[in-house]
Design a protein around this motif. Structure first.
Motif, PDB file in Angstrom:
ATOM      1  N   ASP A  60      59.824 -24.584   4.236  1.00 25.59           N
ATOM      2  CA  ASP A  60      58.962 -23.456   4.568  1.00 25.59           C
ATOM      3  C   ASP A  60      58.944 -22.480   3.388  1.00 25.59           C
ATOM      4  O   ASP A  60      59.617 -22.691   2.369  1.00 25.59           O
ATOM      5  CB  ASP A  60      59.416 -22.775   5.864  1.00 25.59           C
ATOM      6  CG  ASP A  60      60.845 -22.264   5.805  1.00 25.59           C
ATOM      7  OD1 ASP A  60      61.376 -22.055   4.691  1.00 25.59           O
ATOM      8  OD2 ASP A  60      61.460 -22.068   6.878  1.00 25.59           O
ATOM      9  N   ASP A  61      58.190 -21.414   3.524  1.00 25.71           N
ATOM     10  CA  ASP A  61      58.045 -20.457   2.416  1.00 25.71           C
ATOM     11  C   ASP A  61      59.383 -19.848   2.016  1.00 25.71           C
ATOM     12  O   ASP A  61      59.668 -19.682   0.820  1.00 25.71           O
ATOM     13  CB  ASP A  61      57.075 -19.338   2.808  1.00 25.71           C
ATOM     14  CG  ASP A  61      55.625 -19.812   2.893  1.00 25.71           C
ATOM     15  OD1 ASP A  61      55.350 -20.913   2.383  1.00 25.71           O
ATOM     16  OD2 ASP A  61      54.798 -19.088   3.453  1.00 25.71           O
ATOM     17  N   TYR A  62      60.204 -19.527   3.008  1.00 20.67           N
ATOM     18  CA  TYR A  62      61.491 -18.900   2.713  1.00 20.67           C
ATOM     19  C   TYR A  62      62.376 -19.838   1.890  1.00 20.67           C
ATOM     20  O   TYR A  62      62.952 -19.429   0.877  1.00 20.67           O
ATOM     21  CB  TYR A  62      62.200 -18.506   4.010  1.00 20.67           C
ATOM     22  CG  TYR A  62      63.615 -18.025   3.783  1.00 20.67           C
ATOM     23  CD1 TYR A  62      63.866 -16.721   3.352  1.00 20.67           C
ATOM     24  CD2 TYR A  62      64.707 -18.881   3.984  1.00 20.67           C
ATOM     25  CE1 TYR A  62      65.164 -16.282   3.121  1.00 20.67           C
ATOM     26  CE2 TYR A  62      65.996 -18.446   3.752  1.00 20.67           C
ATOM     27  CZ  TYR A  62      66.224 -17.146   3.323  1.00 20.67           C
ATOM     28  OH  TYR A  62      67.508 -16.728   3.080  1.00 20.67           O
ATOM     29  N   GLU A  63      62.502 -21.096   2.336  1.00 22.09           N
ATOM     30  CA  GLU A  63      63.342 -22.053   1.623  1.00 22.09           C
ATOM     31  C   GLU A  63      62.793 -22.334   0.227  1.00 22.09           C
ATOM     32  O   GLU A  63      63.551 -22.469  -0.745  1.00 22.09           O
ATOM     33  CB  GLU A  63      63.439 -23.365   2.412  1.00 22.09           C
ATOM     34  CG  GLU A  63      64.352 -23.289   3.618  1.00 22.09           C
ATOM     35  CD  GLU A  63      65.783 -23.017   3.194  1.00 22.09           C
ATOM     36  OE1 GLU A  63      66.480 -23.949   2.782  1.00 22.09           O
ATOM     37  OE2 GLU A  63      66.203 -21.838   3.266  1.00 22.09           O
ATOM     38  N   ASN A 101      61.077 -20.349  -1.756  1.00 23.08           N
ATOM     39  CA  ASN A 101      61.364 -19.229  -2.654  1.00 23.08           C
ATOM     40  C   ASN A 101      62.861 -19.049  -2.895  1.00 23.08           C
ATOM     41  O   ASN A 101      63.274 -18.694  -4.006  1.00 23.08           O
ATOM     42  CB  ASN A 101      60.760 -17.940  -2.100  1.00 23.08           C
ATOM     43  CG  ASN A 101      59.242 -17.943  -2.145  1.00 23.08           C
ATOM     44  OD1 ASN A 101      58.648 -18.342  -3.138  1.00 23.08           O
ATOM     45  ND2 ASN A 101      58.610 -17.515  -1.062  1.00 23.08           N
ATOM     46  N   ARG A 102      63.676 -19.328  -1.884  1.00 20.49           N
ATOM     47  CA  ARG A 102      65.123 -19.202  -2.046  1.00 20.49           C
ATOM     48  C   ARG A 102      65.645 -20.158  -3.111  1.00 20.49           C
ATOM     49  O   ARG A 102      66.371 -19.757  -4.032  1.00 20.49           O
ATOM     50  CB  ARG A 102      65.840 -19.477  -0.718  1.00 20.49           C
ATOM     51  CG  ARG A 102      67.371 -19.419  -0.823  1.00 20.49           C
ATOM     52  CD  ARG A 102      68.049 -19.825   0.465  1.00 20.49           C
ATOM     53  NE  ARG A 102      67.861 -21.226   0.799  1.00 20.49           N
ATOM     54  CZ  ARG A 102      68.568 -22.224   0.249  1.00 20.49           C
ATOM     55  NH1 ARG A 102      69.491 -21.969  -0.676  1.00 20.49           N
ATOM     56  NH2 ARG A 102      68.348 -23.476   0.626  1.00 20.49           N
ATOM     57  N   ASN A 106      64.203 -19.391  -6.720  1.00 24.19           N
ATOM     58  CA  ASN A 106      64.900 -18.293  -7.389  1.00 24.19           C
ATOM     59  C   ASN A 106      66.285 -18.715  -7.868  1.00 24.19           C
ATOM     60  O   ASN A 106      66.757 -18.265  -8.916  1.00 24.19           O
ATOM     61  CB  ASN A 106      65.013 -17.088  -6.449  1.00 24.19           C
ATOM     62  CG  ASN A 106      63.680 -16.404  -6.226  1.00 24.19           C
ATOM     63  OD1 ASN A 106      62.826 -16.400  -7.117  1.00 24.19           O
ATOM     64  ND2 ASN A 106      63.477 -15.838  -5.050  1.00 24.19           N
ATOM     65  N   ASP A 146      53.356 -26.885  -4.159  1.00 24.17           N
ATOM     66  CA  ASP A 146      52.566 -26.290  -3.081  1.00 24.17           C
ATOM     67  C   ASP A 146      51.316 -27.145  -2.953  1.00 24.17           C
ATOM     68  O   ASP A 146      50.410 -27.074  -3.785  1.00 24.17           O
ATOM     69  CB  ASP A 146      52.217 -24.843  -3.435  1.00 24.17           C
ATOM     70  CG  ASP A 146      51.560 -24.107  -2.278  1.00 24.17           C
ATOM     71  OD1 ASP A 146      51.245 -24.750  -1.257  1.00 24.17           O
ATOM     72  OD2 ASP A 146      51.342 -22.886  -2.390  1.00 24.17           O
ATOM     73  N   LYS A 166      54.568 -26.854   1.448  1.00 21.42           N
ATOM     74  CA  LYS A 166      55.454 -26.778   0.292  1.00 21.42           C
ATOM     75  C   LYS A 166      56.541 -27.854   0.355  1.00 21.42           C
ATOM     76  O   LYS A 166      57.069 -28.164   1.424  1.00 21.42           O
ATOM     77  CB  LYS A 166      56.084 -25.389   0.196  1.00 21.42           C
ATOM     78  CG  LYS A 166      55.069 -24.292  -0.149  1.00 21.42           C
ATOM     79  CD  LYS A 166      55.754 -22.931  -0.276  1.00 21.42           C
ATOM     80  CE  LYS A 166      54.792 -21.898  -0.868  1.00 21.42           C
ATOM     81  NZ  LYS A 166      53.654 -21.630  -0.003  1.00 21.42           N
TER      82      LYS A 166
END
Length: 240
Positions: free
Chosen positions: A81-84, A86-87, A90, A189, A195
């Motif tokens: 998902d978006d959170y994973e 980006n995590r 980074n 993406d 993603k």
């Protein structure tokens, strides 16, 4: 995983375990073990990871159709998902070398109605057009050729005249890194799919394929990615 149940049964007996004993070690019921061994149900990826430890075998031996190294993937792809996304992005970008950040537009053409084994692909990338051909031989190796060309419209007209029809379009944004001088990690993406994080070894060793796949799994686990979201499909296969 058609042979999965038989493999579990054979390995369980080889390790001197009853269904109840294997169930206890893998934190499931003996009915679940029986269901796996008869292929009535399939385990999650985290279950497979634990089974490989208990039964003392590579994950790839359990996961793929047979133990032939040619059937073992040289990469893993995990839907996130978006959170994973980006995590992990980074985390990786602060410890890795950036290779590229690109948009890729791929058009796949059907060859002999055997799109899973042989395909032509036009890729638009960095204002370049790249024509690629790939053919798998008995799941062991592939012919792979690519060439740059100038005029996509004319090439597509030629394909149409010889009855090569586009059957899949895959558009994605990709950020690609080299991690620890050993792995290539891509953050994709993909339009209409979402993603994905893709991990592969830089210097793939065919002779060590069974164990290299397990190293990829270990890295994904260390990055705290959900192994149950691993996909064995290539992106075009989602659209077929």
């Amino acid at each position: 995983m058609n042979n999965f149940g038989l493999k579990i049964k054979e390995l369980r007996k080889k390790n001197g375990l009853t269904q109840s004993e294997l169930a206890e070690k893998t934190f499931v019921s003996d009915k679940t073990i029986s269901s796996w061994e008869t292929n009535r149900t399939s385990p999650s990826f985290s279950d497979i990871e634990l089974l490989s430890k208990v039964l003392k075998c590579p994950i790839s031996y359990l996961l793929f159709e047979n133990e032939d190294k040619g059937n073992v993937k040289s990469e893993i792809k995990i839907k996130v998902d978006d959170y994973e996304f980006n995590r992990v992005l980074n985390l990786i970008k602060n410890k890795s070398k950036l290779i590229e950040e690109v948009t890729e537009k791929d058009t796949y053409f059907r060859i002999n109605d055997n799109s899973s084994k042989e395909w032509l692909r036009i890729r638009e990338k960095d204002n370049k057009n790249i024509l690629s051909y790939k053919k798998w031989h008995q799941n062991k190796f592939s012919d792979y050729y690519e060439v740059l060309f100038d005029n996509k419209d004319n090439l597509c007209k030629i394909f149409d005249l010889i009855n090569l029809k586009p059957y899949v379009y895959v558009n994605k944004k990709r950020i690609r890194f080299i991690y620890n001088d050993e792995y290539e990690i891509s953050f994709d993406d993909v339009e209409s799919l979402g993603k994905f994080i893709e991990i592969k070894t830089i210097n793939y060793d065919y002779s060590k394929a069974l164990y290299e796949y397990d190293e990829l799994i270990k890295l994904a686990s260390n990055l705290k990615l959900n192994l149950d979201n691993i996909s064995l499909k290539r992106y075009p296969e989602y659209f077929i």
